[in-house]
Design an enzyme around this catalytic site. Structure first.
Site, PDB file in Angstrom:
ATOM      1  N   GLY A  79       0.798  -1.227   0.000  1.00 39.24           N
ATOM      2  CA  GLY A  79       0.000   0.000   0.000  1.00 39.24           C
ATOM      3  C   GLY A  79       0.826   1.270   0.000  1.00 39.24           C
ATOM      4  O   GLY A  79       2.054   1.245  -0.114  1.00 39.24           O
ATOM      5  N   GLU A 117       8.300 -10.012   3.439  1.00 38.44           N
ATOM      6  CA  GLU A 117       7.428 -10.870   2.620  1.00 38.44           C
ATOM      7  C   GLU A 117       7.478 -10.423   1.162  1.00 38.44           C
ATOM      8  O   GLU A 117       7.692 -11.203   0.261  1.00 38.44           O
ATOM      9  CB  GLU A 117       6.026 -10.736   3.184  1.00 38.44           C
ATOM     10  CG  GLU A 117       4.951 -11.384   2.380  1.00 38.44           C
ATOM     11  CD  GLU A 117       3.609 -11.189   3.069  1.00 38.44           C
ATOM     12  OE1 GLU A 117       3.556 -11.334   4.297  1.00 38.44           O
ATOM     13  OE2 GLU A 117       2.642 -10.880   2.378  1.00 38.44           O
ATOM     14  N   GLY A 146       0.895 -11.755   5.855  1.00 37.03           N
ATOM     15  CA  GLY A 146       2.041 -11.958   6.740  1.00 37.03           C
ATOM     16  C   GLY A 146       2.040 -11.053   7.955  1.00 37.03           C
ATOM     17  O   GLY A 146       3.050 -10.971   8.658  1.00 37.03           O
ATOM     18  N   ILE A 186       1.342   3.404   2.390  1.00 34.70           N
ATOM     19  CA  ILE A 186       2.110   3.743   3.592  1.00 34.70           C
ATOM     20  C   ILE A 186       3.541   3.198   3.546  1.00 34.70           C
ATOM     21  O   ILE A 186       4.489   3.951   3.784  1.00 34.70           O
ATOM     22  CB  ILE A 186       1.328   3.352   4.856  1.00 34.70           C
ATOM     23  CG1 ILE A 186       0.195   4.370   4.988  1.00 34.70           C
ATOM     24  CG2 ILE A 186       2.199   3.330   6.098  1.00 34.70           C
ATOM     25  CD1 ILE A 186      -0.891   4.014   5.893  1.00 34.70           C
TER      26      ILE A 186
END
Ligand code: COA
Length: 439
Positions: free
Chosen positions: A218, A239, A337, A220
Site C-alpha cells: 500500500g 514478505e 504476513g 504507507i
C-alpha cells in the site's frame, strides 16, 4: 539436443489443449501474485462450460478474476486464502468463500494435504541450459504447489525475470508446457499524499541506522521508504517489496551490510510492483527469494537484529485489537504476513524488534461518511487480525501510540491522542463511559 529439450518439445502444447487436463471437481491453484499465468487462466475461463465445481484458490491475485463472476458460479468455486479486489464480490455475494491462514503456514498446509491441489497453473521463465526455469517474481507457496499438485501446467514466459534463490523448477516437473510471452502483471503504485508522508515520518523516527525492514502493501510502506533517505545501512527481510525499495538500494541506503541473517542480501518471498522492480530483480545477486515458510516464519524473522515491521490496518479498537482484513462481516483482504511479522519482531534475539501498524486516522466509507479508524469497539462481525497481546506500536499522521505492556486505560489514552482531532472529544466521552473515569 539435451534429454530435457526433447522432453520440453514433447510436453509443449496450446493453452486450449492444456486446460483440458483440468477436470470437474478439481482443486486448482495458480502461482502467486505477479506469477499468475494469465494465458492459462484466460484459456481456463474460455473453457468454463466444460467444468463443474472446479475450486480456485490463490492468495494475492493481480489478474482479472473473471472465474469469480456470477455467470461462472456453477463452473468455478472460489476458496481464497486472501481476498483481492477482483474476487471480493463473489465472497460478499455468498457463492465464494475465504480460508483464514497465516501466510507462512500455506506451504505446510499444502504439504500436509490440508490444502489439496489437483492442478497447479504456473508461470515461469524460459529454461536455462540445464532445463531449470525460474518462478521469477514469486517463490512463497508457489514451489510447494508445483511439487504437491497432481498435474502442473506451465506457461513459459520469456518476460519473466530470473530471480536467484529458491525459485528454480526443472521442466521435468511440468505435465504440459505452453509458450506465451506477456508482460509480468504490475501493481498500480499508490499515490502518496500529505497524510501518508506524515505517517512515513513518524515511522521513520522508529527506524535506527542498521535496521532490517519488512514492509507491507500500500501507500504507507512507500511513504515510509520515502522518509528513510537519510538513514544508513538498512536491510530487507520482507514478505514482499515494491518499487520504493529499488530507489533506496540505488541510493546506497539499503545495503544489507548490518544484517545478522543473510548479510549482503535482501530477502523476500515475492515481488509486486512495476517493470522497474522486475528489471531490478533480474539476475541480481543482492536479492534472494526464499519460500514463505522460511521468510515469514517468526523464528526466522527473529534472527534479524533491529527488525522493524511496518504493516497497515483498517481499524484499531481501544484495547489495541487490530482489524486488518475485514470490514464488519465483509471479508476485505486476508491475514497475509501481518501476524507472522508482528510475532517475529516480538521474538527477536536482540530484544530490539518493533512491530508497527501504520494507518491514516480516518477513512471514507462507501456512503461517503468520514469515520475514525480508532474506535471504542471493533465493528459487529469484524475479525481481529493482530491480537491486543501482539500489538506494539500504532502510528497515524498525528503520532505514535505505544501499546505493548500498557494497561487498557493507557492503551485507549495513547490511541485517542493520535486519533483525528475531529473525533477526539467523542472518543474521550466513550473512554469515560467505558472506564468510569476521566480521560
Ligand atoms: N471502515 C470502513 N472502510 C474502511 C475502513 C474502516 N475502518 N478503513 C479503510 N476503509 C476503506 C477505505 O476507505 C478504502 O476504501 P476504497 O477502496 O473505497 O477507497 C478501503 O477500505 C481500503 O483502505 P486503504 O486504507 O486504502 O487500504 P490499503 O490499500 O492501504 O490497505 C489493508 C490496508 C489493511 C487493507 C492492507 O494493508 C491489508 O490487507 N492488510 C492485511 C494483510 C497484511 O498486513 N499483510 C502484510 C504483509 S504484505
Amino acid at each position: 539436443m539435451h534429454t530435457w529439450e526433447m522432453e520440453y518439445e514433447r510436453k509443449k502444447t496450446t493453452a486450449e489443449d492444456a486446460v483440458r487436463l483440468i477436470k470437474s471437481g478439481d482443486k486448482v491453484v495458480f502461482t502467486h501474485a505477479g506469477s499468475e499465468p494469465m494465458e492459462l487462466v484466460d484459456a481456463m475461463v474460455r473453457n468454463a462450460n466444460s467444468y463443474r465445481d472446479v475450486t480456485i484458490s490463490n492468495l494475492v491475485t493481480l489478474g482479472k478474476g473473471e472465474y469469480s463472476k456470477p455467470e461462472y458460479k456453477d463452473c468455478f468455486k472460489i476458496n481464497s486464502w486472501f481476498v483481492s479486489p477482483c474476487v471480493r464480490q463473489s465472497i460478499a455475494d455468498g457463492y465464494g468463500d475465504f480460508t483464514p491462514v497465516f501466510f507462512h503456514e500455506v506451504p505446510y498446509y499444502i504439504r500436509k494435504g490440508i490444502f489439496e491441489i489437483d492442478v497447479c497453473l504456473a508461470m515461469v521463465s524460459t529454461p536455462d541450459e540445464h532445463g531449470y526455469c525460474s518462478l521469477g517474481v514469486a517463490s512463497d507457496y508457489s514451489i510447494q504447489a508445483i511439487k504437491s499438485a497432481k498435474t502442473v501446467i506451465a506457461q513459459i514466459n520469456d518476460q519473466m525475470p530470473v530471480v536467484y534463490g529458491e525459485t528454480f523448477v526443472h521442466i521435468s516437473e511440468f505435465d504440459a508446457i505452453v509458450e506465451a510471452s506477456a508482460p509480468i502483471p504490475e501493481m498500480k503504485i499508490p499515490e502518496i499524499g500529505e497524510t501518508e508522508l506524515a505517517i512515513g515520518r513518524h515511522c521513520a523516527s522508529l527506524v535506527e541506522d542498521g535496521s532490517t525492514l519488512q514492509l507491507g502493501i500500500g501507500a504507507i510502506p512507500d511513504a515510509v521508504l520515502a522518509s528513510l533517505k537519510d538513514k544508513k545501512d538498512l536491510g530487507i527481510h520482507s514478505e514482499m517489496i515494491s518499487d520504493g525499495v529499488v530507489d533506496l538500494v540505488e541510493a546506497g541506503v539499503i545495503n544489507n551490510s548490518k544484517k545478522t541473517l543473510n548479510p549482503g542480501k535482501s530477502i523476500v518471498t515475492f515481488l509486486m510492483g512495476t517493470k522497474k522492480l522486475y528489471d531490478f530483480a533480474d539476475r541480481n545477486p543482492g536479492l534472494e527469494m526464499r519460500t514463505v515458510d522460511y521468510v515469514n516464519h517468526p523464528m526466522v524473522i527473529a534472527q534479524n537484529n533491529n527488525m522493524v515491521c511496518i504493516n497497515s490496518a483498517l481499524a484499531v479498537d481501544f484495547m489495541g485489537q487490530i482489524v486488518s482484513d475485514s470490514i464488519g462481516t465483509k471479508q476485505f483482504s486476508g491475514v497475509g504476513g501481518q501476524v507472522d511479522f508482528m510475532r517475529g519482531a516480538a521474538m527477536t534475539l536482540d530484544d530490539q524488534g518493533k512491530g508497527i501498524i501504520a494507518m491514516p486516522s480516518v477513512a471514507k466509507t462507501r456512503d461517503g461518511r468520514m469515520i475514525s479508524k480508532i474506535t471504542p469497539f471493533i465493528d459487529h462481525g469484524a475479525a481481529v487480525t493482530t491480537s491486543r497481546q501482539d500489538a506494539d506500536y500504532v502510528v497515524t499522521e498525528y503520532g505514535i501510540a505505544k501499546l505493548k505492556g500498557k494497561t487498557l486505560k493507557q492503551r485507549a489514552r495513547n490511541l485517542i491522542n493520535i486519533a483525528h482531532p475531529q473525533f477526539r472529544d467523542e472518543l474521550a466521552a466513550e473512554f469515560e463511559r467505558r472506564f468510569l473515569t476521566t480521560f
